[in-house]
Design a protein around this motif. Structure first.
Motif, PDB file in Angstrom:
ATOM      1  N   ARG A  85       0.779   3.320  14.305  1.00  0.00           N
ATOM      2  CA  ARG A  85       0.042   2.082  14.033  1.00  0.00           C
ATOM      3  C   ARG A  85      -0.413   2.034  12.577  1.00  0.00           C
ATOM      4  O   ARG A  85      -0.389   0.975  11.942  1.00  0.00           O
ATOM      5  CB  ARG A  85      -1.155   1.972  14.980  1.00  0.00           C
ATOM      6  N   TRP A  86      -0.839   3.172  12.037  1.00  0.00           N
ATOM      7  CA  TRP A  86      -1.248   3.219  10.631  1.00  0.00           C
ATOM      8  C   TRP A  86      -0.075   2.875   9.727  1.00  0.00           C
ATOM      9  O   TRP A  86      -0.201   2.086   8.793  1.00  0.00           O
ATOM     10  CB  TRP A  86      -1.799   4.606  10.302  1.00  0.00           C
ATOM     11  N   VAL A  87       1.076   3.478  10.008  1.00  0.00           N
ATOM     12  CA  VAL A  87       2.279   3.202   9.210  1.00  0.00           C
ATOM     13  C   VAL A  87       2.651   1.730   9.293  1.00  0.00           C
ATOM     14  O   VAL A  87       3.012   1.098   8.289  1.00  0.00           O
ATOM     15  CB  VAL A  87       3.444   4.094   9.681  1.00  0.00           C
ATOM     16  N   SER A  88       2.558   1.163  10.486  1.00  0.00           N
ATOM     17  CA  SER A  88       2.931  -0.243  10.674  1.00  0.00           C
ATOM     18  C   SER A  88       2.055  -1.187   9.866  1.00  0.00           C
ATOM     19  O   SER A  88       2.503  -2.241   9.416  1.00  0.00           O
ATOM     20  CB  SER A  88       2.849  -0.612  12.164  1.00  0.00           C
ATOM     21  N   GLU A  89       0.782  -0.809   9.685  1.00  0.00           N
ATOM     22  CA  GLU A  89      -0.157  -1.684   8.996  1.00  0.00           C
ATOM     23  C   GLU A  89      -0.204  -1.464   7.484  1.00  0.00           C
ATOM     24  O   GLU A  89      -0.613  -2.351   6.740  1.00  0.00           O
ATOM     25  CB  GLU A  89      -1.568  -1.467   9.567  1.00  0.00           C
ATOM     26  N   ARG A  90       0.232  -0.297   7.006  1.00  0.00           N
ATOM     27  CA  ARG A  90      -0.064   0.064   5.616  1.00  0.00           C
ATOM     28  C   ARG A  90       1.141   0.447   4.768  1.00  0.00           C
ATOM     29  O   ARG A  90       0.975   0.915   3.649  1.00  0.00           O
ATOM     30  CB  ARG A  90      -1.089   1.209   5.598  1.00  0.00           C
ATOM     31  N   THR A  91       2.344   0.291   5.284  1.00  0.00           N
ATOM     32  CA  THR A  91       3.523   0.626   4.491  1.00  0.00           C
ATOM     33  C   THR A  91       4.478  -0.559   4.465  1.00  0.00           C
ATOM     34  O   THR A  91       4.122  -1.665   4.888  1.00  0.00           O
ATOM     35  CB  THR A  91       4.228   1.868   5.058  1.00  0.00           C
ATOM     36  N   ASP A  92       5.680  -0.326   3.977  1.00  0.00           N
ATOM     37  CA  ASP A  92       6.645  -1.422   3.878  1.00  0.00           C
ATOM     38  C   ASP A  92       7.256  -1.739   5.241  1.00  0.00           C
ATOM     39  O   ASP A  92       7.119  -0.987   6.205  1.00  0.00           O
ATOM     40  CB  ASP A  92       7.738  -1.067   2.865  1.00  0.00           C
ATOM     41  N   SER A  93       7.956  -2.852   5.300  1.00  0.00           N
ATOM     42  CA  SER A  93       8.488  -3.340   6.573  1.00  0.00           C
ATOM     43  C   SER A  93       9.509  -2.388   7.177  1.00  0.00           C
ATOM     44  O   SER A  93       9.616  -2.274   8.403  1.00  0.00           O
ATOM     45  CB  SER A  93       9.123  -4.720   6.370  1.00  0.00           C
ATOM     46  N   SER A 131      -3.816  -6.714  -0.610  1.00  0.00           N
ATOM     47  CA  SER A 131      -3.332  -6.460  -1.969  1.00  0.00           C
ATOM     48  C   SER A 131      -2.774  -5.049  -2.113  1.00  0.00           C
ATOM     49  O   SER A 131      -2.092  -4.731  -3.087  1.00  0.00           O
ATOM     50  CB  SER A 131      -4.468  -6.665  -2.976  1.00  0.00           C
ATOM     51  N   LEU A 132      -3.079  -4.168  -1.137  1.00  0.00           N
ATOM     52  CA  LEU A 132      -2.585  -2.804  -1.204  1.00  0.00           C
ATOM     53  C   LEU A 132      -1.188  -2.641  -0.615  1.00  0.00           C
ATOM     54  O   LEU A 132      -0.571  -1.594  -0.792  1.00  0.00           O
ATOM     55  CB  LEU A 132      -3.541  -1.863  -0.456  1.00  0.00           C
ATOM     56  N   LEU A 133      -0.698  -3.657   0.080  1.00  0.00           N
ATOM     57  CA  LEU A 133       0.555  -3.494   0.805  1.00  0.00           C
ATOM     58  C   LEU A 133       1.752  -3.294  -0.127  1.00  0.00           C
ATOM     59  O   LEU A 133       2.520  -2.359   0.024  1.00  0.00           O
ATOM     60  CB  LEU A 133       0.774  -4.687   1.739  1.00  0.00           C
ATOM     61  N   CYS A 134       1.942  -4.191  -1.111  1.00  0.00           N
ATOM     62  CA  CYS A 134       3.023  -4.038  -2.099  1.00  0.00           C
ATOM     63  C   CYS A 134       4.327  -3.683  -1.403  1.00  0.00           C
ATOM     64  O   CYS A 134       5.035  -2.751  -1.818  1.00  0.00           O
ATOM     65  CB  CYS A 134       2.683  -2.965  -3.127  1.00  0.00           C
ATOM     66  N   GLN A 135       4.683  -4.429  -0.355  1.00  0.00           N
ATOM     67  CA  GLN A 135       5.757  -3.981   0.522  1.00  0.00           C
ATOM     68  C   GLN A 135       7.094  -3.816  -0.200  1.00  0.00           C
ATOM     69  O   GLN A 135       7.745  -2.774  -0.077  1.00  0.00           O
ATOM     70  CB  GLN A 135       5.908  -4.948   1.690  1.00  0.00           C
ATOM     71  N   GLN A 136       7.511  -4.817  -0.955  1.00  0.00           N
ATOM     72  CA  GLN A 136       8.803  -4.705  -1.627  1.00  0.00           C
ATOM     73  C   GLN A 136       8.783  -3.617  -2.684  1.00  0.00           C
ATOM     74  O   GLN A 136       9.758  -2.882  -2.865  1.00  0.00           O
ATOM     75  CB  GLN A 136       9.198  -6.046  -2.257  1.00  0.00           C
ATOM     76  N   LEU A 137       7.649  -3.492  -3.369  1.00  0.00           N
ATOM     77  CA  LEU A 137       7.512  -2.461  -4.390  1.00  0.00           C
ATOM     78  C   LEU A 137       7.623  -1.067  -3.767  1.00  0.00           C
ATOM     79  O   LEU A 137       8.339  -0.191  -4.280  1.00  0.00           O
ATOM     80  CB  LEU A 137       6.174  -2.615  -5.114  1.00  0.00           C
ATOM     81  N   VAL A 138       6.924  -0.865  -2.652  1.00  0.00           N
ATOM     82  CA  VAL A 138       6.988   0.425  -1.965  1.00  0.00           C
ATOM     83  C   VAL A 138       8.406   0.715  -1.494  1.00  0.00           C
ATOM     84  O   VAL A 138       8.914   1.832  -1.638  1.00  0.00           O
ATOM     85  CB  VAL A 138       6.009   0.465  -0.772  1.00  0.00           C
ATOM     86  N   LEU A 139       9.071  -0.298  -0.963  1.00  0.00           N
ATOM     87  CA  LEU A 139      10.442  -0.118  -0.476  1.00  0.00           C
ATOM     88  C   LEU A 139      11.374   0.270  -1.622  1.00  0.00           C
ATOM     89  O   LEU A 139      12.185   1.194  -1.496  1.00  0.00           O
ATOM     90  CB  LEU A 139      10.928  -1.399   0.199  1.00  0.00           C
ATOM     91  N   ASP A 140      11.266  -0.422  -2.748  1.00  0.00           N
ATOM     92  CA  ASP A 140      12.113  -0.110  -3.905  1.00  0.00           C
ATOM     93  C   ASP A 140      11.859   1.312  -4.405  1.00  0.00           C
ATOM     94  O   ASP A 140      12.800   2.037  -4.753  1.00  0.00           O
ATOM     95  CB  ASP A 140      11.847  -1.107  -5.039  1.00  0.00           C
ATOM     96  N   ILE A 141      10.597   1.700  -4.437  1.00  0.00           N
ATOM     97  CA  ILE A 141      10.258   3.046  -4.910  1.00  0.00           C
ATOM     98  C   ILE A 141      10.769   4.096  -3.931  1.00  0.00           C
ATOM     99  O   ILE A 141      11.325   5.125  -4.338  1.00  0.00           O
ATOM    100  CB  ILE A 141       8.738   3.178  -5.109  1.00  0.00           C
ATOM    101  N   ARG A 142      10.591   3.866  -2.651  1.00  0.00           N
ATOM    102  CA  ARG A 142      11.071   4.838  -1.661  1.00  0.00           C
ATOM    103  C   ARG A 142      12.581   5.021  -1.759  1.00  0.00           C
ATOM    104  O   ARG A 142      13.090   6.146  -1.647  1.00  0.00           O
ATOM    105  CB  ARG A 142      10.689   4.390  -0.246  1.00  0.00           C
ATOM    106  N   GLY A 173       1.615   8.357  -2.684  1.00  0.00           N
ATOM    107  CA  GLY A 173       0.391   8.683  -1.968  1.00  0.00           C
ATOM    108  C   GLY A 173      -0.259   7.424  -1.423  1.00  0.00           C
ATOM    109  O   GLY A 173      -0.508   6.483  -2.177  1.00  0.00           O
ATOM    110  N   PHE A 174      -0.522   7.391  -0.116  1.00  0.00           N
ATOM    111  CA  PHE A 174      -1.158   6.239   0.529  1.00  0.00           C
ATOM    112  C   PHE A 174      -2.622   6.580   0.772  1.00  0.00           C
ATOM    113  O   PHE A 174      -2.951   7.351   1.680  1.00  0.00           O
ATOM    114  CB  PHE A 174      -0.467   5.911   1.853  1.00  0.00           C
ATOM    115  N   PHE A 175      -3.497   6.016  -0.036  1.00  0.00           N
ATOM    116  CA  PHE A 175      -4.932   6.247   0.092  1.00  0.00           C
ATOM    117  C   PHE A 175      -5.610   4.967   0.580  1.00  0.00           C
ATOM    118  O   PHE A 175      -5.017   3.887   0.566  1.00  0.00           O
ATOM    119  CB  PHE A 175      -5.519   6.691  -1.249  1.00  0.00           C
TER     120      PHE A 175
END
Length: 229
Positions: A85-93, A131-142, A173-175
């Motif tokens: 649930r944490w991953v679903s709410e706080r990381t990329d799609s 504002s912390l989600l940055c989903q596309q940015l996180v996906l590109d970085i991953r 790092g996801f803080f």
């Protein structure tokens, strides 16, 4: 503890160590003799577990052997649900979808009582700052981290000054309040942390960086005096 439970616990102990662990340490944690430990290891090897090592050198479980999922405890199930649930709410799609798929796979093979724990877990994850989600940015970085590719970013410091950096990303790092990208910075010639909310532009280069991701991560662990199992 039954022998089958002990064998499963031994497997779990081995899975928790990425590097060889001595037989004495394993026997101590299981409260058994070394002779019994060696017999258990031979039994697991006969069942297909790829346990490598020998007396005096330590043992390591190679990838590919899966613990029976029916042996999850109720507390382990709830921990998995909370984490997913944490991953679903706080990381990329992509990661969020993978977390949901993992729970669906577990739900298909556990007992009805554990499936109820999956579906009705009372452990909830609160809302996060969008504002912390940055989903596309996180996906590109991953994706860059996975491919070990360099990135070019435009980065603003706390005073708003912009610089262009070529970096070698190797961890995120996801803080609670920020997301940090950990990377080798070619401009500073050292490992630096970059706040995702200060990255104003990111370009993927498709070019591999010259050091392995794991080497950089291990160096970061050493610099920060963080031990690894």
């Amino acid at each position: 503890m039954s022998r089958s439970e002990r064998l499963l616990q031994l497997l779990q102990l081995l899975r928790n160590h990425r590097y060889p662990v001595s037989g004495a340490d394993l026997a101590s944690q299981l409260n058994i003799s070394l002779r019994t430990l060696y017999r258990d290891i031979r039994s697991l090897q006969a069942q297909g577990a790829q346990i490598e090592g020998e007396t005096g050198l330590g043992y390591v479980l190679r990838e590919g052997f899966v613990l029976p999922p029916l042996m999850f405890t109720p507390e382990e199930i709830e921990a998995l649900v909370l984490g997913a649930r944490w991953v679903s709410e706080r990381t990329d799609s992509e990661l969020a979808g993978s977390a949901r798929q993992a729970l669906a796979k577990i739900s298909a093979i556990v007992t009805p009582a554990l499936r109820y724990r999956l579906d009705e877990s009372p452990l909830l994850v609160g809302p996060t700052d969008s504002s912390l989600l940055c989903q596309q940015l996180v996906l590109d970085i991953r994706q860059a981290i996975e491919a070990e590719h360099k990135l070019v970013i435009h980065y603003g410091d706390q005073n708003g000054r912009q610089t262009e950096r070529t970096i070698w990303p190797f961890a995120i790092g996801f803080f609670d309040q920020i997301r940090l990208l950990v990377a080798w910075c070619e401009l500073r010639k050292e490992i630096r942390n970059f706040r995702l909310d200060r990255i104003t532009n990111l370009q993927t280069t498709g070019n591999k960086y010259p050091r392995r991701r794991q080497t950089l991560l291990n160096e970061w662990y050493r610099q920060n005096n963080i031990s690894r199992q």
